[in-house]
Design a protein around this motif. Sequence first.
Motif, PDB file in Angstrom:
ATOM      1  N   LEU A  59       1.227  -1.408   0.188  1.00 56.41           N
ATOM      2  CA  LEU A  59       0.370   0.079  -0.026  1.00 56.41           C
ATOM      3  C   LEU A  59       0.796   1.160   0.203  1.00 56.41           C
ATOM      4  N   CYS A  60       1.803   1.397   0.938  1.00 55.59           N
ATOM      5  CA  CYS A  60       2.541   2.369   0.866  1.00 55.59           C
ATOM      6  C   CYS A  60       3.673   2.618  -0.284  1.00 55.59           C
ATOM      7  N   ALA A  61       3.776   1.499  -0.844  1.00 60.19           N
ATOM      8  CA  ALA A  61       5.055   2.164  -2.340  1.00 60.19           C
ATOM      9  C   ALA A  61       4.308   2.279  -3.493  1.00 60.19           C
ATOM     10  N   GLN A  62       2.615   2.673  -3.227  1.00 59.23           N
ATOM     11  CA  GLN A  62       2.348   3.039  -4.622  1.00 59.23           C
ATOM     12  C   GLN A  62       2.076   4.292  -4.079  1.00 59.23           C
ATOM     13  N   GLY A  63       2.464   5.018  -2.689  1.00 56.07           N
ATOM     14  CA  GLY A  63       2.702   6.997  -3.199  1.00 56.07           C
ATOM     15  C   GLY A  63       2.163   6.571  -1.262  1.00 56.07           C
ATOM     16  N   PRO A  64       2.203   7.982  -0.881  1.00 53.84           N
ATOM     17  CA  PRO A  64       1.408   8.060   1.063  1.00 53.84           C
ATOM     18  C   PRO A  64       0.866   7.421   1.015  1.00 53.84           C
ATOM     19  N   CYS A  65       0.158   6.743   2.303  1.00 54.54           N
ATOM     20  CA  CYS A  65      -1.209   6.292   2.204  1.00 54.54           C
ATOM     21  C   CYS A  65      -1.237   6.861   3.638  1.00 54.54           C
ATOM     22  N   SER A  66      -2.089   6.767   4.500  1.00 50.59           N
ATOM     23  CA  SER A  66      -2.543   7.447   5.683  1.00 50.59           C
ATOM     24  C   SER A  66      -3.264   6.177   6.918  1.00 50.59           C
ATOM     25  N   VAL A  67      -3.375   6.717   8.321  1.00 47.10           N
ATOM     26  CA  VAL A  67      -3.530   5.119   8.629  1.00 47.10           C
ATOM     27  C   VAL A  67      -4.629   4.255   8.541  1.00 47.10           C
ATOM     28  N   ALA A  68      -5.453   5.817   8.153  1.00 51.95           N
ATOM     29  CA  ALA A  68      -6.706   4.987   7.704  1.00 51.95           C
ATOM     30  C   ALA A  68      -7.176   4.400   7.160  1.00 51.95           C
ATOM     31  N   GLU A  69      -6.727   4.442   5.826  1.00 52.86           N
ATOM     32  CA  GLU A  69      -6.764   3.469   5.033  1.00 52.86           C
ATOM     33  C   GLU A  69      -5.989   2.070   5.104  1.00 52.86           C
ATOM     34  N   ILE A  70      -4.709   1.924   5.709  1.00 50.45           N
ATOM     35  CA  ILE A  70      -4.178   0.495   6.220  1.00 50.45           C
ATOM     36  C   ILE A  70      -5.192  -0.338   7.153  1.00 50.45           C
TER      37      ILE A  70
END
Length: 139
Positions: A59-70
């Motif tokens: 998920l984080c390799a695709q670009g910045p990802c929020s804690v909520a998304e994760i």
Amino acid sequence: MGAKEVWLRTDTADVRPYGLTGGRTEPALPLPPGTLLTVRAEAKPFTAAGPESTTVLRLCAQGPCSVAEIVGVLRECGVPVLAVKVLLSDLIDAGILDLVAAVPGAGSDPALLRQVLNGMRNAWPDARSYVSGGGHAAA
């Protein structure tokens, strides 16, 4: 199916998060839902990744990802919120993930918020009657 298989399927749901966090219930870092994470460019190879860590890194390799998304993605796999936060904190401490600096005022654009609200109203048109009806959708 023997008694052993039934036990494995019904009694281990709470064991996996415990093993994932080593029994810890609080992350080392405060991680509010809007915190953005990304994979560190010079991250060390991370070979001890379980399926949860692999998902986070993807998920984080695709670009910045929020804690909520994760949290949302891993909750679908049955991982509790605090276990996800402990995992994220561990990945930050290990130098695998980086916190992305938040842009001051991001998310407070009234036009954008109005669009989001309108989109939510269109997606769930009976939500207002559900709330005003004491928790039951109006007939």
